[in-house]
Scaffold this motif. Structure first.
Motif, PDB file in Angstrom:
ATOM      1  N   LEU A  22       6.869   7.237 -25.270  1.00  0.00           N
ATOM      2  CA  LEU A  22       6.341   6.422 -26.029  1.00  0.00           C
ATOM      3  C   LEU A  22       7.102   5.035 -26.118  1.00  0.00           C
ATOM      4  O   LEU A  22       6.533   4.262 -26.177  1.00  0.00           O
ATOM      5  CB  LEU A  22       6.370   6.909 -27.519  1.00  0.00           C
ATOM      6  CG  LEU A  22       5.675   8.109 -27.807  1.00  0.00           C
ATOM      7  CD1 LEU A  22       5.644   8.362 -29.211  1.00  0.00           C
ATOM      8  CD2 LEU A  22       4.005   7.638 -27.763  1.00  0.00           C
ATOM      9  N   ILE A  23       8.392   5.105 -25.915  1.00  0.00           N
ATOM     10  CA  ILE A  23       9.072   3.678 -25.614  1.00  0.00           C
ATOM     11  C   ILE A  23       9.933   3.687 -24.628  1.00  0.00           C
ATOM     12  O   ILE A  23      10.443   4.703 -24.089  1.00  0.00           O
ATOM     13  CB  ILE A  23       9.698   3.140 -26.981  1.00  0.00           C
ATOM     14  CG1 ILE A  23      10.682   4.092 -27.555  1.00  0.00           C
ATOM     15  CG2 ILE A  23       8.891   2.811 -27.963  1.00  0.00           C
ATOM     16  CD1 ILE A  23      11.656   3.638 -28.569  1.00  0.00           C
ATOM     17  N   ARG A  24      10.358   2.551 -23.933  1.00  0.00           N
ATOM     18  CA  ARG A  24      11.214   2.548 -22.682  1.00  0.00           C
ATOM     19  C   ARG A  24      12.759   1.980 -23.265  1.00  0.00           C
ATOM     20  O   ARG A  24      12.702   1.426 -24.038  1.00  0.00           O
ATOM     21  CB  ARG A  24      10.779   1.342 -21.860  1.00  0.00           C
ATOM     22  CG  ARG A  24       9.412   1.896 -21.208  1.00  0.00           C
ATOM     23  CD  ARG A  24       9.071   0.707 -20.369  1.00  0.00           C
ATOM     24  NE  ARG A  24       9.603   0.473 -19.118  1.00  0.00           N
ATOM     25  CZ  ARG A  24       9.391   1.273 -17.889  1.00  0.00           C
ATOM     26  NH1 ARG A  24       8.117   2.043 -17.975  1.00  0.00           N
ATOM     27  NH2 ARG A  24       9.938   1.165 -16.915  1.00  0.00           N
ATOM     28  N   PRO A  25      13.617   2.745 -22.918  1.00  0.00           N
ATOM     29  CA  PRO A  25      14.936   2.229 -23.069  1.00  0.00           C
ATOM     30  C   PRO A  25      15.297   0.792 -22.346  1.00  0.00           C
ATOM     31  O   PRO A  25      14.578   0.392 -21.557  1.00  0.00           O
ATOM     32  CB  PRO A  25      15.962   3.248 -22.567  1.00  0.00           C
ATOM     33  CG  PRO A  25      14.992   3.876 -21.345  1.00  0.00           C
ATOM     34  CD  PRO A  25      13.774   3.684 -21.648  1.00  0.00           C
ATOM     35  N   ASP A  26      16.307   0.187 -23.220  1.00  0.00           N
ATOM     36  CA  ASP A  26      16.602  -1.141 -22.467  1.00  0.00           C
ATOM     37  C   ASP A  26      17.431  -1.024 -21.149  1.00  0.00           C
ATOM     38  O   ASP A  26      17.419  -1.448 -20.214  1.00  0.00           O
ATOM     39  CB  ASP A  26      17.550  -1.945 -23.609  1.00  0.00           C
ATOM     40  CG  ASP A  26      16.805  -2.145 -24.952  1.00  0.00           C
ATOM     41  OD1 ASP A  26      15.398  -2.285 -24.443  1.00  0.00           O
ATOM     42  OD2 ASP A  26      17.509  -2.206 -25.675  1.00  0.00           O
ATOM     43  N   PHE A  27      17.974   0.315 -21.473  1.00  0.00           N
ATOM     44  CA  PHE A  27      19.129   0.471 -20.192  1.00  0.00           C
ATOM     45  C   PHE A  27      19.257   2.102 -20.373  1.00  0.00           C
ATOM     46  O   PHE A  27      18.862   2.813 -21.043  1.00  0.00           O
ATOM     47  CB  PHE A  27      20.441   0.089 -20.539  1.00  0.00           C
ATOM     48  CG  PHE A  27      21.564   0.126 -19.555  1.00  0.00           C
ATOM     49  CD1 PHE A  27      21.498  -0.921 -18.515  1.00  0.00           C
ATOM     50  CD2 PHE A  27      22.242   1.069 -19.567  1.00  0.00           C
ATOM     51  CE1 PHE A  27      22.358  -0.687 -17.662  1.00  0.00           C
ATOM     52  CE2 PHE A  27      23.345   1.201 -18.625  1.00  0.00           C
ATOM     53  CZ  PHE A  27      23.416   0.227 -17.429  1.00  0.00           C
ATOM     54  N   GLY A  28      19.584   2.710 -18.877  1.00  0.00           N
ATOM     55  CA  GLY A  28      19.631   4.007 -18.834  1.00  0.00           C
ATOM     56  C   GLY A  28      18.551   4.934 -18.333  1.00  0.00           C
ATOM     57  O   GLY A  28      17.903   4.360 -18.008  1.00  0.00           O
ATOM     58  N   TYR A  29      18.854   6.133 -18.347  1.00  0.00           N
ATOM     59  CA  TYR A  29      17.895   7.025 -17.521  1.00  0.00           C
ATOM     60  C   TYR A  29      17.537   8.412 -18.564  1.00  0.00           C
ATOM     61  O   TYR A  29      18.512   8.786 -18.995  1.00  0.00           O
ATOM     62  CB  TYR A  29      18.585   7.602 -16.347  1.00  0.00           C
ATOM     63  CG  TYR A  29      18.019   8.544 -15.413  1.00  0.00           C
ATOM     64  CD1 TYR A  29      16.953   8.006 -14.668  1.00  0.00           C
ATOM     65  CD2 TYR A  29      18.370   9.818 -15.461  1.00  0.00           C
ATOM     66  CE1 TYR A  29      16.317   8.949 -13.817  1.00  0.00           C
ATOM     67  CE2 TYR A  29      17.813  10.814 -14.646  1.00  0.00           C
ATOM     68  CZ  TYR A  29      16.815  10.527 -13.882  1.00  0.00           C
ATOM     69  OH  TYR A  29      16.176  11.301 -13.163  1.00  0.00           O
TER      70      TYR A  29
END
Ligand code: ATP
Length: 306
Positions: A53-60
């Protein structure tokens, strides 16, 4: 062991708020994994990232071996999500809602009817299936929402505080159904909660999250094996015994004439040492009882330590 969920160093900021600050964990196939933390810890944000639903700013993040950011559609086919505030159309009947979602999942009609009847029975809603949802109790609505979540036979369920707002006896029933569901449907469950009892009873492993960071991960029973205190009962406590313990800088409290409460860090090292001292000073030991930490103790210590 197959990893059904992998999160690596997830970070997410909303304006000034660092909701997630480097979250990493793995969930194994068939596990019920608890994500335990107070309000605002970052639980919903994690679920929203895992469900694309949302994307992280960083990471996997990976679910069922699929990269969530690269292939959100494939992820959605494999997961069932129960959001925190799950709104259902109150004017439709339970069955109508399920038929609507079965169509959205492209489940063929006959198969959908079979599946819906099977799940309505399993969740104890068969007799009320044709009543409008507006007439359902909160517990019934939550059971209906859970049916919707598993309708398309997902491999992974993401449940955001599934018993929040339910009365204790209904919460127990819903927990019981989640546990049975995990076995019956062979599904991996990621469950966020701020309820310690829920984490303890339901989850194979628990991660404690606070201020966007995971403070500890482990099975509740293994965490609770840690011993905090040992209660030693003996015939009579004497001055020389107390002095001998003090000399060795052992942390203890005396309660009454017969009870010594030891604070231990290393049970197998410290307790035999203390027993030896007491026996040398003429004690007749009646009992030695370890007092284990509860999940509550562990949770509060982790949060206060931050
Ligand atoms: P709760 O148990 O109250 O649902 P939570 O552990 O699910 O809490 P999140 O909803 O993930 O916590 O929120 C983590 C932090 O990020 C909170 O401080 C929250 O206010 C903030 N936050 C979450 N979503 C947004 C958003 N869309 N915009 C601004 N801030 C947000």
């Amino acid at each position: 062991m197959i990893k059904m969920i992998r999160a690596e160093n997830l970070k997410k900021k909303f304006r000034e708020v660092q909701a997630l600050n480097g979250i990493s964990f793995e969930v194994k196939e068939g596990e019920i994994f608890g994500y335990l933390g107070p309000n605002g810890a970052g639980k919903t944000t994690t679920i929203r990232i895992l469900s694309a639903l949302i994307r992280p700013d960083f990471g996997y993040a990976e679910v069922c071996g699929i990269n969530v950011q690269e292939n959100p559609t494939a992820v959605l086919e494999n997961i069932g999500v129960l959001p925190e505030n799950n709104a259902l159309y109150e004017r439709l009947t339970g069955r109508e809602i399920l038929i609507f979602f079965a169509k959205a999942y492209n489940i063929p009609r006959e198969e959908a009817n079979r599946r819906i009847n099977e799940l309505l029975k399993f969740f104890g809603l068969k007799d009320r299936a044709d009543d409008p949802v507006g007439k359902y109790s909160k517990g019934m609505k939550q059971r209906l929402a859970l049916i919707r979540t598993v309708l398309h036979r997902p491999k992974v369920l993401l449940l955001d505080e599934p018993t929040s707002g339910l009365s204790p006896e209904i919460a127990i029933r819903v927990r019981d159904l989640i546990k049975k569901l995990a076995e019956k449907e062979d599904v991996t469950i990621f469950l966020s909660t701020h309820n310690l009892d829920e984490a303890e009873r339901l989850c194979d492993r628990v991660a404690v999250i606070f201020s966007g960071k995971i403070l500890l991960i482990g099975s509740p029973s293994a965490m609770e094996k840690e011993i905090k205190h040992v209660i030693i009962r003996l015939r009579k406590i004497s001055e020389p015994m107390i002095n001998a313990l003090k000399e060795k800088a052992i942390k203890f409290h005396i309660s009454g004439e017969q009870t010594i409460l030891l604070e231990v860090k290393n049970y197998s090292k410290e307790v035999p040492e203390v027993i030896k001292i007491l026996v040398l000073e003429g004690a007749e030991i009646l009992s030695v009882e370890p007092e284990r930490k509860s999940l509550w103790d562990i949770y509060m210590e982790a949060i206060r330590g931050e």
